[in-house]
Scaffold this active site. Structure first.
Site, PDB file in Angstrom:
ATOM      1  N   ASP A 123      33.362  45.372  38.633  1.00 55.52           N
ATOM      2  CA  ASP A 123      33.692  43.947  38.599  1.00 55.52           C
ATOM      3  C   ASP A 123      35.166  43.709  38.224  1.00 55.52           C
ATOM      4  O   ASP A 123      35.473  43.245  37.130  1.00 55.52           O
ATOM      5  CB  ASP A 123      32.748  43.251  37.599  1.00 55.52           C
ATOM      6  CG  ASP A 123      32.736  41.743  37.790  1.00 55.52           C
ATOM      7  OD1 ASP A 123      33.626  41.215  38.485  1.00 55.52           O
ATOM      8  OD2 ASP A 123      31.843  41.084  37.233  1.00 55.52           O
ATOM      9  N   SER A 149      35.099  36.699  30.405  1.00 53.99           N
ATOM     10  CA  SER A 149      35.054  37.538  31.593  1.00 53.99           C
ATOM     11  C   SER A 149      36.464  37.930  32.011  1.00 53.99           C
ATOM     12  O   SER A 149      37.325  37.065  32.151  1.00 53.99           O
ATOM     13  CB  SER A 149      34.409  36.779  32.746  1.00 53.99           C
ATOM     14  OG  SER A 149      33.031  36.748  32.564  1.00 53.99           O
ATOM     15  N   HIS A 153      34.341  38.677  39.734  1.00 53.17           N
ATOM     16  CA  HIS A 153      33.677  37.367  39.749  1.00 53.17           C
ATOM     17  C   HIS A 153      34.605  36.245  39.283  1.00 53.17           C
ATOM     18  O   HIS A 153      34.298  35.075  39.475  1.00 53.17           O
ATOM     19  CB  HIS A 153      32.330  37.389  39.009  1.00 53.17           C
ATOM     20  CG  HIS A 153      32.387  37.358  37.518  1.00 53.17           C
ATOM     21  ND1 HIS A 153      32.355  38.483  36.725  1.00 53.17           N
ATOM     22  CD2 HIS A 153      32.442  36.318  36.658  1.00 53.17           C
ATOM     23  CE1 HIS A 153      32.387  38.131  35.455  1.00 53.17           C
ATOM     24  NE2 HIS A 153      32.438  36.821  35.379  1.00 53.17           N
TER      25      HIS A 153
HETATM   26  N1  ARG Z   1      27.048  37.252  34.035  1.00 52.61           N
HETATM   27  C1  ARG Z   1      28.450  37.387  34.178  1.00 52.61           C
HETATM   28  C2  ARG Z   1      29.174  36.363  33.334  1.00 52.61           C
HETATM   29  O1  ARG Z   1      28.800  35.239  33.254  1.00 52.61           O
HETATM   30  C3  ARG Z   1      28.892  37.230  35.581  1.00 52.61           C
HETATM   31  C4  ARG Z   1      28.514  38.358  36.427  1.00 52.61           C
HETATM   32  C5  ARG Z   1      28.832  38.106  37.856  1.00 52.61           C
HETATM   33  N2  ARG Z   1      28.025  38.966  38.653  1.00 52.61           N
HETATM   34  C6  ARG Z   1      26.974  38.532  39.372  1.00 52.61           C
HETATM   35  N3  ARG Z   1      26.208  39.402  39.956  1.00 52.61           N
HETATM   36  N4  ARG Z   1      26.725  37.262  39.511  1.00 52.61           N
HETATM   37  O2  ARG Z   1      30.196  36.628  32.762  1.00 52.61           O
END
Ligand code: ARG
Length: 744
Positions: free
Chosen positions: A226, A659, A88
């Site tokens: 991811d 992330s 992501h």
């Molecule tokens: N919630 C995660 C973050 O902000 C991002 C995950 C991305 N995956 C998704 N399915 N949108 O770090």
């Protein structure tokens, strides 16, 4: 809140200060104090502080980068500048290079040789060093100054320091940031080397890298791979430089070894990276405001935008690719705000904050410190109350008005200060301004859909008109509202039929042959954004800033007091490098419910939805199914049961910006890549929940399995330093589960 539970909470809070444990805390590596290090040793670390952070010799910090200065984190995992981050985080680059013919989002991308790697649209920042500059920043500042004078003095000092540190360096490859800590009680200076030549090396298909999509986002149990790989390039002297085909892979000061020996419950786990922002010192009044006013508004606006994007994305593959990244950005924090307000309530955060506030008051009263701290909480409460009328207009301006692509494009590129406007106004030759503007327009229109933008513009205006009090309406809004018979949809439909802002071709033609100051200023959307911006500045931000200075003063005193009370708590995240330590741990989300600390490929298969739609959130690619059937996991399977690990949990303290951060074991080896937090602790950015707050990471064995077995890119594995055995030469460090602790 009943007073008896208040007393119990207070007792727990006091008790907490005596228990040294893996804890809340995004700590500055440079400030690794004895107390914290002792706790880390207790948790199992086998590295010395100098191996973690050393300004002069290579240390862990040299393997960690901030993507684009901090939107995500990455880690260097080979001597040839190979960098690992989240899917992501690479999503923007993958999306920007995808077309209906080469759809890397759907099919993944693998460069089988270096020449095939694709330039990314961001640079990576390596931390050079951290310096305590509190004294120099606060030079000439005293308690009797007004907040305005104080800020001015601080700004001057910071700009002097920054200028000095930048001397002889290029802005392109070197950056200096001075940032406040603990609400302006301390200041640190960070210097960075910026490498702008970064290239995409490999990305799994979204059916692996985004498996579970929005449904699973912010949730455990999780089965997402991811991750994405990039490579950092340098010039012939191994120094940072702009993109050049002939650049060489960067030879890093440190690359993390990668351990496939496996993770067990209780193992030491540490994360280093760039958390963006937290609000852990937010008071009870701030929590109330967030839950009741701000977050519901953000959720409402974002949901409408998402629906309008999805409507068109579902109609065409081209639009789906074009809007994938924009959609993901809006959607991620749409769900975040839903979770945060829900959990602020479930986790009784407002009450917990009240307890902290009353211990603070008790402390300064008992110590006869009313003169210094007695006004702090009142200043905070009053400024929150006073500025609350600006919350809705502020949120609606940011999310709806500036959330409309056409309005934002105009704000950014055609404001009165823009080169184009200036040229038109002064009657000088606009040739250069045109070139700059068309360059911007080219990338803007590359991933643009006029129907989506038209519908979002209509929705944004309707939302603002209906939900924001009239005193914050630009006068033109009412006029247009009337003309469009009470629904801005009519206005947007009509406007988009003739505007040159609907495609690059029309825009280029307009800029090259027709634009005049008069035609620009006659454009109704142009007039609207101009009026909105003026209202935003003079009626929202200006009056609000009067409260901001009281708020900042109150917070500075409150936080200073809490520290003097002995609350050992890290400063809020601010996109500077932090580390958080702890252990690999499961959790119990609810009565009678236990969540294990790891997931496996079995779970990917259990969640599978059989469909031909490769973009379905739970589509599993055939190749992955074949590998699953054959149990062809190579050296990446779990030693315990032969299953393929996918994700795992640890009690580390991270937030957005982290992330892509490396999860590092006791010996400084990479065991995973952090990518999310869990639903039950979505209030965690405001109040850390030690019992239930967890970091969700991709197990590096899954990452390597996908690279090696799924993509057949084993040459990338060969670049890495793979550790296959656990360290048996040192005392075992398997620990009991830490006792439940209430954070402060
Ligand atoms: N919630 C995660 C973050 O902000 C991002 C995950 C991305 N995956 C998704 N399915 N949108 O770090």
């Amino acid at each position: 809140m009943k007073s008896i539970s208040k007393i119990i909470l207070s007792l727990l809070l006091i008790l907490q200060s005596f228990i040294g444990r893996a804890d809340e805390g995004m700590w500055l590596p440079m400030l690794l104090g004895e107390e914290t290090y002792k706790n880390m040793v207790e948790c199992g670390i086998r590295l010395s502080p100098k191996q973690i952070y050393d300004a002069n010799n290579s240390s862990l910090k040299d393997a960690i980068v901030a993507l684009g200065g901090g939107f995500c984190t990455g880690e260097i995992i080979s001597e040839q500048g190979l960098m690992l981050t989240n899917h992501h985080c690479g999503y923007g680059t993958i999306q920007a290079n995808s077309t209906t013919e080469h759809d890397y989002l759907t099919d993944g991308f693998w460069a089988m040789k270096k020449a095939d790697e694709i330039p990314a649209d961001f640079g990576v920042w390596f931390l050079d060093k951290i310096t305590d500059v509190t004294e120099s920043v606060l030079e000439g500042v005293n308690d009797d100054m007004s907040e305005t004078d104080r800020s001015k003095k601080i700004r001057e000092n910071i700009s002097r320091l920054t200028k000095k540190a930048k001397e002889g360096k290029s802005d392109e490859t070197f950056s200096v940031k001075v940032k406040p800590f603990y609400y302006g009680n301390y200041y640190y200076m960070f210097t960075y080397n910026i490498f702008n030549d970064v290239r995409l090396v490999g990305a799994p298909p979204s059916s692996i890298g985004k498996y579970g999509g929005d449904t699973d986002n912010w949730m455990w149990p999780r089965h997402t791979g991811d991750f994405t790989l990039f490579r950092v390039y340098a010039n012939d002297s191994n120094e940072p430089c702009a993109y050049d085909e002939n650049n060489k892979p960067y030879d890093p000061k440190h690359a993390l070894p990668v351990s496939i020996a496996g993770v067990e419950e209780g193992d030491y786990a540490m994360i280093m990276g760039y958390p963006g922002s937290t609000d852990r010192y937010l008071t009870s009044w701030g929590v109330e405001q967030a839950v009741e006013v701000e977050q519901p508004a953000r959720v409402k606006i974002r949901r409408q935008k998402l629906d309008l994007m999805e409507e068109e994305m579902n109609k065409s593959q081209k639009t789906r690719i074009q809007y994938a990244s924009k959609h993901a950005r809006v959607s991620n924090y749409w769900k975040y705000f839903i979770g945060q307000s829900e959990q602020l309530v479930n986790n009784n955060v407002q009450q917990k904050k009240e307890v902290i506030e009353s211990s603070f008051s008790e402390w300064y009263t008992n110590n006869k410190l009313e003169d210094k701290y007695g006004d702090a909480l009142a200043l905070i409460e009053k400024s929150i109350e006073g500025s609350s009328k600006y919350t809705i207009p502020n949120v609606y301006f940011q999310e709806a008005i500036a959330g409309s692509e056409i309005m934002l494009f105009m704000i950014r590129n055609l404001s009165e200060r823009s080169p184009m406007y200036q040229a038109l106004k002064s009657g000088s030759d606009p040739a250069d301004a045109k070139t700059i503007l068309l360059e911007k327009a080219k990338s803007y229109f590359k991933d643009y859909n006029a129907t989506i933008d038209k519908n979002i513009l209509a929705a944004a205006l309707n939302l603002y008109y209906n939900d924001v009090p009239k005193e914050f309406h630009p006068s033109l809004l009412a006029t247009v509202h009337k003309k469009s018979k009470g629904d801005f949809t009519n206005f947007a439909n009509k406007y988009f039929k003739k505007t040159p802002f609907s495609s690059y071709e029309l825009f280029e033609e307009w800029i090259n042959n027709k634009i005049t100051l008069k035609s620009l200023e006659k454009d109704v959307v142009y007039q609207l954004q101009k009026e909105f911006l003026a209202v935003y500045r003079s009626k929202i931000m200006m009056p609000k800033s009067a409260f901001d200075s009281d708020y900042n003063k109150g917070m500075r005193l409150f936080v200073d007091g809490l520290q003097k009370m002995g609350m050992n708590k890290a400063s809020d995240a601010n996109s500077t490098m932090r580390f958080t330590y702890g252990n690999v741990l499961p959790y119990d989300p609810a009565d009678a419910v236990h969540y294990d600390f790891y997931t496996t490929l079995e779970g990917v298969m259990q969640k599978e939805v059989i469909t031909d739609d490769k973009n379905h959130e739970f589509y599993v690619p055939q190749r992955l199914k074949d590998l699953f059937e054959a149990k062809d996991y190579g050296p990446y399977a779990r030693k315990e049961d032969g299953k393929l690990p996918v994700g795992f949990l640890s009690n580390n303290d991270i937030t957005g910006g982290n992330s892509g951060s490396p999860v590092i074991n006791a010996y400084g080896e990479l065991i995973g890549t952090a990518f999310d937090g869990n639903w039950e602790a979505m209030s965690g950015d405001i109040y850390f929940e030690p019992n239930i707050q967890r970091t969700i990471s991709v197990d590096v064995r899954y990452t390597l399995f996908i690279i090696d077995k799924y993509a057949g890119a084993s040459h990338l594995i060969d670049e890495m330093n793979i550790i296959t055995e656990s360290h048996v030469d040192l005392p075992a460090q398997k620990k009991e589960k830490p006792e439940p602790v209430i954070a402060q």
